[in-house]
Design a protein around this motif. Structure first.
Motif, PDB file in Angstrom:
ATOM      1  N   VAL A 247       2.462 127.734  18.789  1.00  0.00           N
ATOM      2  CA  VAL A 247       1.542 127.337  19.856  1.00  0.00           C
ATOM      3  C   VAL A 247       0.111 127.727  19.499  1.00  0.00           C
ATOM      4  N   TYR A 248      -0.071 128.905  18.920  1.00  0.00           N
ATOM      5  CA  TYR A 248      -1.408 129.383  18.582  1.00  0.00           C
ATOM      6  C   TYR A 248      -1.989 128.713  17.336  1.00  0.00           C
ATOM      7  N   LEU A 249      -1.127 128.276  16.433  1.00  0.00           N
ATOM      8  CA  LEU A 249      -1.614 127.712  15.174  1.00  0.00           C
ATOM      9  C   LEU A 249      -1.675 126.187  15.174  1.00  0.00           C
ATOM     10  N   ARG A 250      -1.238 125.545  16.248  1.00  0.00           N
ATOM     11  CA  ARG A 250      -1.309 124.083  16.302  1.00  0.00           C
ATOM     12  C   ARG A 250      -2.715 123.540  16.078  1.00  0.00           C
ATOM     13  N   PRO A 251      -3.765 124.134  16.659  1.00  0.00           N
ATOM     14  CA  PRO A 251      -5.107 123.574  16.463  1.00  0.00           C
ATOM     15  C   PRO A 251      -5.545 123.504  15.012  1.00  0.00           C
ATOM     16  N   ALA A 252      -4.974 124.349  14.134  1.00  0.00           N
ATOM     17  CA  ALA A 252      -5.335 124.313  12.717  1.00  0.00           C
ATOM     18  C   ALA A 252      -4.348 123.503  11.901  1.00  0.00           C
ATOM     19  N   MET A 253      -3.051 123.715  12.118  1.00  0.00           N
ATOM     20  CA  MET A 253      -2.038 123.099  11.265  1.00  0.00           C
ATOM     21  C   MET A 253      -2.012 121.579  11.387  1.00  0.00           C
ATOM     22  N   ARG A 254      -2.118 121.064  12.581  1.00  0.00           N
ATOM     23  CA  ARG A 254      -2.034 119.616  12.773  1.00  0.00           C
ATOM     24  C   ARG A 254      -3.253 118.880  12.205  1.00  0.00           C
ATOM     25  N   PRO A 255      -4.482 119.280  12.520  1.00  0.00           N
ATOM     26  CA  PRO A 255      -5.631 118.539  11.978  1.00  0.00           C
ATOM     27  C   PRO A 255      -5.792 118.670  10.465  1.00  0.00           C
ATOM     28  N   ILE A 256      -5.495 119.845   9.915  1.00  0.00           N
ATOM     29  CA  ILE A 256      -5.759 120.066   8.486  1.00  0.00           C
ATOM     30  C   ILE A 256      -4.602 119.596   7.622  1.00  0.00           C
ATOM     31  N   TRP A 257      -3.380 119.977   7.979  1.00  0.00           N
ATOM     32  CA  TRP A 257      -2.225 119.669   7.125  1.00  0.00           C
ATOM     33  C   TRP A 257      -1.242 118.682   7.743  1.00  0.00           C
ATOM     34  N   LYS A 258      -1.514 118.223   8.956  1.00  0.00           N
ATOM     35  CA  LYS A 258      -0.687 117.207   9.621  1.00  0.00           C
ATOM     36  C   LYS A 258       0.758 117.660   9.827  1.00  0.00           C
ATOM     37  N   VAL A 259       0.926 118.923  10.123  1.00  0.00           N
ATOM     38  CA  VAL A 259       2.251 119.487  10.402  1.00  0.00           C
ATOM     39  C   VAL A 259       2.173 120.326  11.670  1.00  0.00           C
TER      40      VAL A 259
ATOM     41  N   VAL B  78      -6.030 129.840  -1.404  1.00  0.00           N
ATOM     42  CA  VAL B  78      -6.989 128.860  -0.883  1.00  0.00           C
ATOM     43  C   VAL B  78      -6.849 127.523  -1.602  1.00  0.00           C
ATOM     44  N   VAL B  79      -6.799 127.560  -2.939  1.00  0.00           N
ATOM     45  CA  VAL B  79      -6.699 126.318  -3.716  1.00  0.00           C
ATOM     46  C   VAL B  79      -5.400 125.583  -3.389  1.00  0.00           C
ATOM     47  N   THR B  80      -4.290 126.310  -3.325  1.00  0.00           N
ATOM     48  CA  THR B  80      -2.996 125.686  -3.039  1.00  0.00           C
ATOM     49  C   THR B  80      -3.028 124.953  -1.707  1.00  0.00           C
ATOM     50  N   PHE B  81      -3.564 125.593  -0.681  1.00  0.00           N
ATOM     51  CA  PHE B  81      -3.575 124.977   0.644  1.00  0.00           C
ATOM     52  C   PHE B  81      -4.624 123.871   0.767  1.00  0.00           C
ATOM     53  N   LEU B  82      -5.741 123.989   0.004  1.00  0.00           N
ATOM     54  CA  LEU B  82      -6.713 122.898  -0.017  1.00  0.00           C
ATOM     55  C   LEU B  82      -6.121 121.658  -0.684  1.00  0.00           C
ATOM     56  N   VAL B  83      -5.417 121.870  -1.790  1.00  0.00           N
ATOM     57  CA  VAL B  83      -4.766 120.756  -2.481  1.00  0.00           C
ATOM     58  C   VAL B  83      -3.770 120.079  -1.554  1.00  0.00           C
ATOM     59  N   THR B  84      -3.012 120.863  -0.813  1.00  0.00           N
ATOM     60  CA  THR B  84      -2.048 120.285   0.138  1.00  0.00           C
ATOM     61  C   THR B  84      -2.754 119.483   1.213  1.00  0.00           C
ATOM     62  N   ALA B  85      -3.894 119.976   1.698  1.00  0.00           N
ATOM     63  CA  ALA B  85      -4.646 119.254   2.725  1.00  0.00           C
ATOM     64  C   ALA B  85      -5.094 117.881   2.231  1.00  0.00           C
ATOM     65  N   ILE B  86      -5.333 117.758   0.930  1.00  0.00           N
ATOM     66  CA  ILE B  86      -5.738 116.468   0.365  1.00  0.00           C
ATOM     67  C   ILE B  86      -4.525 115.571   0.128  1.00  0.00           C
ATOM     68  N   THR B  87      -3.459 116.124  -0.449  1.00  0.00           N
ATOM     69  CA  THR B  87      -2.307 115.292  -0.811  1.00  0.00           C
ATOM     70  C   THR B  87      -1.589 114.724   0.411  1.00  0.00           C
ATOM     71  N   VAL B  88      -1.699 115.379   1.558  1.00  0.00           N
ATOM     72  CA  VAL B  88      -1.027 114.830   2.740  1.00  0.00           C
ATOM     73  C   VAL B  88      -1.677 113.533   3.203  1.00  0.00           C
ATOM     74  N   ARG B  89      -2.879 113.263   2.731  1.00  0.00           N
ATOM     75  CA  ARG B  89      -3.624 112.081   3.171  1.00  0.00           C
ATOM     76  C   ARG B  89      -3.547 110.918   2.195  1.00  0.00           C
ATOM     77  N   ILE B  90      -2.814 111.093   1.096  1.00  0.00           N
ATOM     78  CA  ILE B  90      -2.694 110.032   0.106  1.00  0.00           C
ATOM     79  C   ILE B  90      -1.213 109.809  -0.197  1.00  0.00           C
TER      80      ILE B  90
END
Length: 460
Positions: A170-182, A256-268
């Motif tokens: 519940v607390y992490l939804r504002p970050a997880m959904r917009p950034i990583w779509k989960v 940081v790099v791992t999670f940034l890469v994931t944030a990009i790959t979820v959109r392609i």
């Protein structure tokens, strides 16, 4: 119960009135103390490093190490027994007939059993008995994974079964959904993989998918984007590459790099094209949008899970059983797919050819030895540790740092993670994983290089 229209991600939004209706209809749990006590024990086992005999790691790792010590040489026999059961299982259940991929992996499981027996007996071709191939797979992957998944599954019941994931989510939804779509609850998955084990993270992800709490796309994103090797493996990589004097920079930078890469790959593609649907025949349990009273909503979400939770012994047995079934599918593949990948990496130029994909990026970024670095990056698809061994003595700090990040951020490797993902119910295909691997390596090179230069400048 009234529901607002679905958003583009298939998640249901509700206003305060609807949430009140959910609260009114939801069962009230008994023995609320279980939520705090069981979850606290689970968090302690997975996420709180402690020092025992001079070794600092999570309690679960200490427990598995203790069990390995008790088993001694018999640990190999436990691994062999699990491999044998895994090789027979597809043929007994008829699972091998479902599709071509399962048929291939069923045959590979038999190959894995044969290879394990030969390594145990000390007979076979020199490349199989090479200490960095057959014995490495058996002792460094098969035995540890064979123990940590079912044992970890017992304690995993405490993390996922009594409301912790729902409360945190519940607390992490504002970050997880917009950034990583989960969903927000996926944050627990990510941390479980990063500090614990990718195999346990995948077990958790599969349980959430088959339970209707993740869609196929969400589960695929988590499996292919957060299932990293544990922090303990990162220490081994850092030691090999001479990065322990900048350990905090390496650890945090890799995160940081791992999670940034994931944030990009979820959109392609291919991740963006995987159906956003729940498992067949499963009722969807999406997270609800929350605009206020977040603590009360988190508390009620946790209480609903607690009210539906089975008894502790049954819950622990279910998770142990699921872990055992999963490891029966993983270990034969480690001894077959992992074996093939390591042999190719060690004795053929295949990965030098594959590395041509990455050479232009190393060249454009100004590295002095793009051929070596591109080959090293290519071997990450075989086994995550091989790239570190290839550049361990490289004089360029930036090159060593970047390859160290690639080892972790690439995520997809055939000696363990690929078989583990394909052993789940998540509808991810082999070609999906190969494309995702290429995307992740390229993005990691581009993101880790400026970071490495920054660390070199700051750390001196």
């Amino acid at each position: 119960m009234s529901q607002a229209p679905q958003d583009p991600h298939g998640q249901l939004h509700t206003d305060t009135t609807a949430m009140a209706a959910i609260d009114a209809d939801a069962p009230r749990p008994s023995a609320r103390w279980r939520m705090l006590v069981y979850s606290a024990i689970g968090v302690f086992m997975f996420f709180v490093p402690i020092t025992v005999n001079g070794v600092s790691t999570i309690p679960l790792d200490h427990l598995v190490t203790w069990v390995r010590g008790l088993l001694g040489p018999f640990g190999r026999w436990v691994g062999l027994a699990i491999i044998a059961a895994g090789a027979v299982h597809p043929f007994v259940t008829g699972r091998w007939r479902k599709d071509a991929t399962r048929m291939v992996f069923a045959l590979l499981a038999v190959l894995g059993l044969v290879a394990a027996v030969m390594v145990m007996a000390g007979v076979g071709p020199f490349w199989l008995l090479d200490k960095n191939i057959g014995p490495f797979l058996l002792d460094k992957l098969v035995v540890p994974v064979g123990l940590i998944v079912p044992i970890g599954g017992v304690f995993l019941a405490l993390v996922i079964g009594y409301g912790l994931m729902e409360f945190v989510g519940v607390y992490l939804r504002p970050a997880m959904r917009p950034i990583w779509k989960v969903p927000g609850r996926a944050a627990v998955d990510a941390v479980a993989s990063f500090v614990g084990s990718y195999a346990l993270g995948l077990l958790l992800t599969n349980r959430m998918y088959t339970g209707g709490r993740y869609t196929a796309r969400e589960a695929a994103i988590i499996a292919a984007g957060f299932s990293t090797v544990s922090a303990t493996f990162m220490v081994i990589v850092a030691k090999t590459l001479g990065l322990m004097d900048v350990w905090l920079w390496y650890f945090s930078g890799t995160l940081v790099v791992t999670f940034l890469v994931t944030a990009i790959t979820v959109r392609i593609p291919p991740l963006s094209r995987i159906p956003d649907e729940v498992a067949p025949g499963v009722v969807h349990h999406p997270e609800q949008a929350v605009t206020r009273n977040r603590f009360q909503v988190a508390k009620r979400a946790a209480e609903q899970t607690l009210a539906e939770a089975p008894s502790l012994p049954r819950n622990m047995w279910i998770n142990f059983r699921d872990g055992l079934v999963m490891v029966m599918q993983i270990l034969p593949s480690i001894m077959s797919v992992g074996l093939i990948a390591l042999v190719l990496a060690t004795y053929t130029p295949v990965f030098a050819w594959v590395g041509m994909i990455f050479r232009p990026f190393f060249w454009a970024l100004g590295f002095s030895d793009p051929a070596l670095l591109s080959s090293a990056a290519a071997t990450s698809v075989a086994e995550m540790f091989i790239p570190a061994t290839m550049v361990a003595d490289h004089p360029d700090f930036v090159a060593r740092f970047v390859i160290g990040v690639v080892c972790v951020s690439a995520i997809i490797f055939f000696s363990a993670v690929v078989p583990a993902i394909l052993a789940t119910d998540i509808p991810v295909k082999l070609w999906h994983l190969l494309v995702i691997w290429v995307e992740r390596v390229i993005l990691t090179i581009l993101l880790a290089t400026p970071l490495a230069h920054l660390v070199a400048a700051v750390a001196g």
